[in-house]
Design an enzyme around this catalytic site. Structure first.
Site, PDB file in Angstrom:
ATOM      1  N   CYS A  95       0.021   3.848   2.636  1.00 25.70           N
ATOM      2  CA  CYS A  95       0.447   3.346   3.960  1.00 25.70           C
ATOM      3  C   CYS A  95       1.929   3.657   4.182  1.00 25.70           C
ATOM      4  CB  CYS A  95       0.229   1.845   4.071  1.00 25.70           C
ATOM      5  SG  CYS A  95      -1.487   1.325   3.882  1.00 25.70           S
TER       6      CYS A  95
ATOM      7  N   CYS B 196       0.840  -1.210   0.000  1.00 23.08           N
ATOM      8  CA  CYS B 196       0.000   0.000   0.000  1.00 23.08           C
ATOM      9  C   CYS B 196       0.874   1.258   0.000  1.00 23.08           C
ATOM     10  CB  CYS B 196      -0.906  -0.052   1.233  1.00 23.08           C
ATOM     11  SG  CYS B 196      -1.767   1.479   1.604  1.00 23.08           S
TER      12      CYS B 196
END
Length: 107
Positions: A35, A32
């Site tokens: 993230c 991600c």
């Protein structure tokens, strides 16, 4: 050395739900991009709030049951717990200032 806690099936309830301190939990995954952008901010918050709040990370790929328990649909998702209850849930990348303000509500 990071102050954030790596959370998993074995320690989640003890570290988060039974914690006397508020706990900010970052639900994330290796793949991600957002993230990874948020990771340094989470690490800084863990240091700044040390002793006042805990900051932990749950990898949703290796801990799917925790992600499912909290209905995580998109990542990054941040959930602030206090005394075992969800105080706030935030989806998406946030500024450090916004996250500090969220933590300050319960610290």
């Amino acid at each position: 050395m990071s102050d954030e806690i790596t959370l998993n099936e074995a320690n989640f309830d003890n570290e988060v739900l039974m914690s006397p301190l508020p706990v900010l939990v970052d639900f994330w995954a290796e793949w991600c991009g957002p993230c990874r952008m948020l990771a340094p901010v989470i690490d800084e918050l863990a240091g700044e709030f040390k002793g006042k709040a805990k900051v932990g990370k749950v990898n949703v790929d290796t801990n799917p049951a925790i992600a499912e328990r909290y209905g995580i649909r998109g990542i990054p998702t941040l959930i602030l717990f206090h005394k075992g209850a969800i105080v706030e849930q935030i989806v998406g990348v946030q500024t450090k200032e916004a996250l500090k303000a969220t933590l300050a509500k319960v610290v």
